[in-house]
Design a protein around this motif. Structure first.
Motif, PDB file in Angstrom:
ATOM      1  N   UNK A   1      32.473  48.497  42.508  1.00 42.16           N
ATOM      2  CA  UNK A   1      32.685  47.578  43.637  1.00 42.16           C
ATOM      3  C   UNK A   1      33.175  46.223  43.151  1.00 42.16           C
ATOM      4  N   UNK A   2      32.493  45.636  42.166  1.00 40.92           N
ATOM      5  CA  UNK A   2      32.851  44.271  41.759  1.00 40.92           C
ATOM      6  C   UNK A   2      34.136  44.210  40.937  1.00 40.92           C
ATOM      7  N   UNK A   3      34.437  45.287  40.179  1.00 40.22           N
ATOM      8  CA  UNK A   3      35.621  45.251  39.319  1.00 40.22           C
ATOM      9  C   UNK A   3      36.846  45.869  39.988  1.00 40.22           C
ATOM     10  N   UNK A   4      36.722  47.106  40.436  1.00 44.53           N
ATOM     11  CA  UNK A   4      37.884  47.807  40.980  1.00 44.53           C
ATOM     12  C   UNK A   4      38.163  47.406  42.433  1.00 44.53           C
ATOM     13  N   UNK A   5      37.144  47.508  43.284  1.00 46.21           N
ATOM     14  CA  UNK A   5      37.344  47.223  44.711  1.00 46.21           C
ATOM     15  C   UNK A   5      37.647  45.747  44.939  1.00 46.21           C
ATOM     16  N   UNK A   6      36.766  44.864  44.468  1.00 45.78           N
ATOM     17  CA  UNK A   6      36.979  43.434  44.702  1.00 45.78           C
ATOM     18  C   UNK A   6      38.193  42.909  43.938  1.00 45.78           C
ATOM     19  N   UNK A   7      38.552  43.571  42.838  1.00 41.82           N
ATOM     20  CA  UNK A   7      39.763  43.177  42.126  1.00 41.82           C
ATOM     21  C   UNK A   7      40.978  43.264  43.030  1.00 41.82           C
ATOM     22  N   UNK A   8      41.067  44.356  43.797  1.00 45.31           N
ATOM     23  CA  UNK A   8      42.196  44.536  44.718  1.00 45.31           C
ATOM     24  C   UNK A   8      42.032  43.652  45.954  1.00 45.31           C
ATOM     25  N   UNK A   9      40.822  43.569  46.480  1.00 45.53           N
ATOM     26  CA  UNK A   9      40.557  42.734  47.663  1.00 45.53           C
ATOM     27  C   UNK A   9      40.960  41.279  47.407  1.00 45.53           C
ATOM     28  N   UNK A  10      40.556  40.757  46.259  1.00 46.05           N
ATOM     29  CA  UNK A  10      40.887  39.365  45.937  1.00 46.05           C
ATOM     30  C   UNK A  10      42.375  39.179  45.665  1.00 46.05           C
ATOM     31  N   UNK A  11      42.971  40.149  44.999  1.00 53.38           N
ATOM     32  CA  UNK A  11      44.400  40.057  44.686  1.00 53.38           C
ATOM     33  C   UNK A  11      45.237  40.068  45.958  1.00 53.38           C
ATOM     34  N   UNK A  12      44.858  40.900  46.919  1.00 55.27           N
ATOM     35  CA  UNK A  12      45.619  41.016  48.162  1.00 55.27           C
ATOM     36  C   UNK A  12      45.157  40.028  49.228  1.00 55.27           C
TER      37      UNK A  12
END
Length: 487
Positions: free
Chosen positions: A350-361
């Protein structure tokens, strides 16, 4: 001379009700000027205010979340001042009987090992004013008034002057925003004016007990601006005192272009507003039952949730902080965890893969294309040994552009881990035969050679070999470290 900084914040929070505080006009951001208004918003003669019940419910909800005492007898007052965006010539607010007092919140900021409790003075309800629009054309010598914001429900959260640095103020605002969003009373969107801050700043020589002249910096609309404005003002006041200059209590504005505070007016005191009880609204009696009913609907708050994640789930403090920073993130994590049953691996995803994309987009986690159930199933597949972590990354990439479950993707692409001992053994024999340098290094006692052989096996199987089984078979073929064995 060494100075101590004294900071108190007044935070205006726009409540997310459907209609305004005293009328049925739409409480909605944007729209063409003067379209979200009623006769009350523009103070037409004969119009009377009626309190929106949902405003009171959300205000009490915020007060309870911040640990306040809810005043069981409260009333509204008229705050008199004259400005073009205030058509009545007064603002309906609360003066000597605010609906909530005391309370506070715990904050911790970078470089601080222990939490600090910042106490609150009060929270009161009030209506917002309209908005003046000034033309950038120098040939136009007049301004326009948009009353869409007039009558928007606000709570004003007033802290004690207990903060001692801009970093502390920044941390306070972040924690306040998190709590208010958790209890869903406001979106706290500073860009849309849902949260605005006034900072009261003064300094005094270290050891001095009394307060010196303070300056209020009005309408700061970002946390960054709050920090910059406080830092500038502190240096300005130090400069004044170093030159034996005095200054009067005043209100300033922050110029984000010049990065400096600009005097606006001398500061009004409460008697300047000529407060008196609002004659068109009855006093309110808030019952214990009403307060208890609202208290029961409060969610687990971020601080308690973070402590639970650390204590019960065994997560590191950093993971817990990230996962509890937004209510939606915590809910996403917990729904994933219900399926995966592995807190740490789920946290990592969640914190690395999911939020990585959420924050980037720059989207919210609720807008993310992969739901928590699919992340939970993906982690469960890793834990069951059906896929490796490397394969999981490939599956995750496919999940981003499809609605397929991870199990379906594994099946359709033949990504299951190879567990056939005989088939895997044949691959290992071929790999060892093609790696004579690594075998020689192993026989000479160099354990790093094992990694090269394992890597070659994983490459040969396209990452599908069961890592544990592959290691066991490779070691069986190689024999003890430093001892030559015929394969």
């Amino acid at each position: 001379m060494e100075y101590e900084v004294i900071i108190g914040l007044e935070v205006h929070v726009q409540l997310n009700t459907n209609s305004k505080i005293f009328s049925t006009a739409t409480n909605e951001f944007g729209g063409s000027p003067n379209t979200h208004i009623s006769t009350l918003c523009v103070a037409l003669p004969g119009t009377l205010p009626v309190l929106n019940e949902v405003v009171l419910e959300k205000a009490v909800r915020a007060g309870l979340a911040l640990g306040c005492d809810i005043t069981q007898f409260t009333k509204f007052d008229r705050k008199n001042y004259f400005y073009p965006d205030l058509p009545k010539g007064y603002q309906i607010s609360q003066f000597d009987k605010p609906y909530a007092t005391k309370g506070g919140l715990h904050v911790k900021w970078k470089g601080q090992s222990e939490e600090k409790f910042i106490p609150l003075t009060r929270i009161h309800m009030e209506e917002d004013a309209g908005k003046l629009i000034h033309s950038h054309d120098p040939s136009i010598h007049h301004s326009y008034v948009d009353y869409n914001r007039a009558g928007t429900p606000l709570i004003e959260i007033v802290s004690e002057p207990d903060m001692r640095s801009s970093e502390e103020a920044y941390a306070y605002l972040n924690e306040l925003k998190t709590i208010l969003r958790y209890v869903q009373v406001s979106d706290c969107n500073m860009e849309e004016g849902s949260l605005r801050c006034d900072a009261n700043v003064s300094i005094r020589p270290i050891g001095e007990k009394g307060f010196r002249t303070r300056v209020e910096i009005k309408n700061l609309n970002s946390f960054k601006a709050v920090k910059q404005a406080i830092d500038y003002e502190v240096e300005w006041q130090k400069d004044q005192y170093s030159r034996n200059q005095t200054f009067v209590q005043m209100t300033k504005l922050w110029d984000a272009t010049l990065l400096k505070t600009i005097p606006m007016r001398t500061k009004e005191m409460s008697h300047d507003y000529r407060y008196f009880p609002e004659p068109d609204l009855p006093a309110l009696e808030i019952s214990d039952q009403y307060i208890d009913d609202i208290r029961k609907t409060l969610p687990e708050l971020p601080r308690a949730k973070k402590e639970r994640y650390i204590r019960d789930l065994g997560l590191p403090e950093y993971d817990a902080e990230v996962l509890t920073s937004e209510r939606e993130i915590a809910e996403y994590f917990e729904k994933s965890l219900e399926i995966s049953k592995d807190a740490k691996k789920t946290s990592n995803w969640v914190k690395d893969e999911v939020l990585g994309i959420v924050n980037k987009e720059n989207i919210s986690i609720s807008e993310f294309s992969v739901g928590p159930d699919r992340i939970g199933k993906l982690v469960a597949l890793i834990n069951s040994g059906e896929i490796t972590g490397k394969i999981a990354k490939t599956i995750f990439e496919d999940m981003l552009t499809s609605t397929d479950s991870p199990e379906k993707i594994v099946e359709s692409k033949g990504l299951k881990v190879v567990r056939d001992d005989k088939a895997l053994e044949e691959i290992i024999v071929r790999v060892i035969a093609s790696q004579p340098e690594s075998v020689e290094a192993w026989n000479n006692g160099k354990d790093r050679a094992l990694g090269a052989i394992v890597g070659a096996v994983m490459k040969e199987t396209k990452g599908k070999a069961d890592p544990k089984l592959a290691n066991e078979l490779i070691l069986a073929k190689l024999g003890p470290l430093g001892e030559k064995k015929k394969v």
